[in-house]
Design a protein around this motif. Structure first.
Motif, short mmCIF file in Angstrom:
data_model
loop_
_atom_site.label_atom_id
_atom_site.label_comp_id
_atom_site.label_asym_id
_atom_site.label_seq_id
_atom_site.Cartn_x
_atom_site.Cartn_y
_atom_site.Cartn_z
N MET A 384 0.82 -1.22 0.00
CA MET A 384 0.00 0.00 0.00
C MET A 384 0.85 1.26 0.00
O MET A 384 0.52 2.24 -0.67
N GLY A 388 0.65 3.54 -2.98
CA GLY A 388 0.03 4.81 -2.61
C GLY A 388 0.86 6.00 -3.04
O GLY A 388 0.34 6.98 -3.58
N VAL A 448 -5.33 -5.00 0.55
CA VAL A 448 -4.79 -3.90 -0.26
C VAL A 448 -5.92 -3.17 -0.98
O VAL A 448 -5.97 -1.93 -1.00
N LEU A 452 -6.15 0.53 0.28
CA LEU A 452 -5.31 1.35 -0.59
C LEU A 452 -5.84 2.78 -0.78
O LEU A 452 -5.05 3.73 -0.75
#
Length: 570
Positions: A384, A388, A448, A452
């Motif tokens: 993540m 991200g 995730v 996320l």
């Protein structure tokens, strides 16, 4: 011979538009960020779009495998199904109303008056938000269940009280769990509101309550409605609390789970139909909230933020006591599980005296679940954080139609309950060529996908605050854009990103809704094991496991606070 028409040289609008899309698809011209965009699209198409399409497609087949609208017809005509939808709306609506009634006054008192213990109250409120709802349900069962501590005490003093079970208990637990959403959203809005508007209302003869109702609340309506939406969506999608407290009171997530996984033979097609209905309802609520916000224009200068008003000793003491009372009631579940985890127990029966037997038992019986929880969450958080940061850069610095569509696609997990996500992943990846069911990989994917968006939002927030000149200076000195990101931009983003990632970590280690659909024996986590222990009346071991989660949540929250350097502002 040169063309006489200038548009033939430069290309008309249609030609230019086509050329723009073709150039975007020209692999030879792709840079690192184009590949990032392509990879993220592949991930989302594989693990969001494809599972949802598989879920929708499955809902159009009856239990005989024939293409039919029978499942939707049954949902509309059979009370067993549509009553669950009504129950979900009733519980979520009441939870939202009561959360507003608790959260707004608490936020107003905390932001406008110089009450004592503000930092402590805020920590307690946030702790109650970040602990999983099913732990709150379990704690209230210990206190207000059929044989709970407080239930017996009330009976002894002659006060009639049945138990916390049923829809009223679900609303009660949800309210204590989710009102911090309202508190945090409204607190932020009240700190930045323009007080000149309130002063103008005061000069026109409005008293304090009239100013609050006609000026203050309408100004913060977008923020308040966003918090209310979070409360409604969280309570609408929750699985654990209604399952523990319902005792026959069915809501839609429970019904979908039971239809999908049933010892008497499940009905996956009907489970798919119920999941589609869940998503449609969640999406509709999101659009309704946006519609009401868009009907009016909410603007103010924000040049004169409110000052904290000093109170006389008596009002100050009363308001402090009231705020502390709300915060303490919110913390009762955490305190209950920690205390009861040290009490001697044998199955559902607690005995006088303290002991570490519950902790010894979980270390002997379910060490794998503890290891799974932290290892799965750690792998998920690493993915993540990397995704991200990269996706945030694409959304903020490389704006285009493709990235705008990507941003919209990333909103899908916001309206997808965990139970629905789990069912959709099983339907999509339970057959060749890709079989992921029964593996730890499918749990990582679920975590995730669900968390996320939150990491991306924290990453975009910090990236918006960074000046482009820092990157431009690095690139002008000959450092390639990709290297500039990893050596300069990424490092500047790290504190804010890590703070947001730790909050995602907290929700991941507490995740139940998707895990309970996707796990099997070897991949059980702490949350699933707590759920199982409570259902088998092993309250001592359940309390010990819940205490581990609560302590992990507190430590993670303190780390996030230290990293952010901005106090406990979510």
């Amino acid at each position: 011979m040169q063309p006489s028409n200038a548009s033939a040289v430069s290309g008309g609008p249609a030609v230019r538009g086509k050329a723009g899309w073709m150039s975007a698809l020209n692999v030879k011209r792709w840079d690192f960020w184009a590949w990032v965009t392509f990879a993220v699209y592949l991930f989302l198409l594989a693990f969001i779009v494809y599972p949802l399409f598989s879920l929708l497609w499955s809902s159009f087949f009856n239990d005989k495998g024939d293409f039919s609208m029978e499942n939707y017809a049954n949902f509309l005509k059979l009370k067993y199904y549509y009553s669950a939808l009504w129950n979900s709306f009733k519980v979520s609506a009441l939870t939202t109303v009561f959360s507003i009634l608790v959260g707004v006054p608490l936020a107003y008192v905390m932001t406008r008056y110089n009450i004592r213990c503000k930092a402590l109250i805020q920590i307690m409120v946030i702790m109650s938000l970040l602990s999983p709802p099913f732990i709150g349900a379990y704690s209230w069962i210990l206190m207000l269940g059929n044989n709970g501590f407080l239930t017996r005490f009330l009976h002894e003093i002659g006060i009639p009280f049945s138990s916390v079970y049923g829809w009223k208990g679900i609303v009660f637990v949800f309210t204590l769990q989710f009102y911090p959403h309202i508190f945090l959203y409204v607190s932020g809005a009240l700190r930045t509101i323009d007080t000149s508007l309130e002063e103008a209302a005061e000069s026109l003869g409005r008293n304090a309550f009239q100013r609050l109702m006609t000026v203050t609340l309408p100004l913060i309506f977008p923020t308040l409605s966003a918090g209310a939406l979070m409360v409604f969506m969280a309570s609408f999608a929750d699985f654990g609390t209604p399952m523990l407290l319902g005792q026959g009171f069915k809501v839609l997530p429970i019904l979908a789970y039971e239809q999908f996984i049933s010892e008497m033979g499940g009905n996956p097609a009907m489970a798919s139909t119920l999941s589609v209905v869940l998503i449609l309802c969640s999406t509709s609520i999101l659009f309704i909230q946006r519609y009401f916000v868009s009907r009016k224009n909410y603007t103010m200068t924000g040049m004169r933020t409110p000052k904290v008003e000093s109170l006389r000793p008596l009002p100050k003491t009363l308001l402090t006591a009231g705020a502390l009372l709300v915060a303490c009631i919110s913390m009762i579940p955490q305190a209950t599980v920690i205390v009861t985890s040290f009490i001697k127990t044998k199955g559902p029966v607690f005995h006088p005296g303290f002991s570490l037997n519950s902790y010894k038992e979980i270390l002997f019986r379910v060490p794998k679940a503890i290891a799974n929880t932290y290892s799965f969450s750690a792998v998920s958080i690493v993915i993540m954080v990397v995704m991200g940061m990269l996706v945030a850069y694409v959304l903020v610095r490389r704006k285009s139609k493709l990235t705008a569509a990507l941003d919209s696609l990333l909103m899908v997990p916001y309206v997808m309950p965990g139970t629905v996500l789990g069912i959709s992943l099983i339907i999509a990846f339970n057959k060749p060529p890709v079989v992921l069911t029964g593996t730890w990989i499918i749990l990582i994917i679920a975590y995730v996908v669900r968390k996320l968006p939150y990491t991306i939002r924290s990453s975009t927030a910090i990236l918006h605050q960074l000046d482009r000149s820092v990157e431009e200076a690095s690139i002008s000195l000959g450092v390639p854009p990709m290297k500039t990101f990893f050596k300069t931009t990424g490092r500047l983003m790290a504190p804010g990103v890590l703070s947001g990632a730790i909050l995602s970590w907290i929700t991941t280690i507490n995740e139940l809704s998707s895990t309970i659909v996707l796990y099997y024996g070897a991949t059980a986590t702490i949350s699933v094991t707590i759920y199982s222990e409570v259902f088998t009346s092993n309250y001592g071991t359940g309390a010990a496991l819940a205490s581990i989660l609560s302590i992990s949540t507190l430590v993670s929250l303190l780390i996030a606070n230290k990293l952010s350097k901005k106090g406990l502002q979510l």
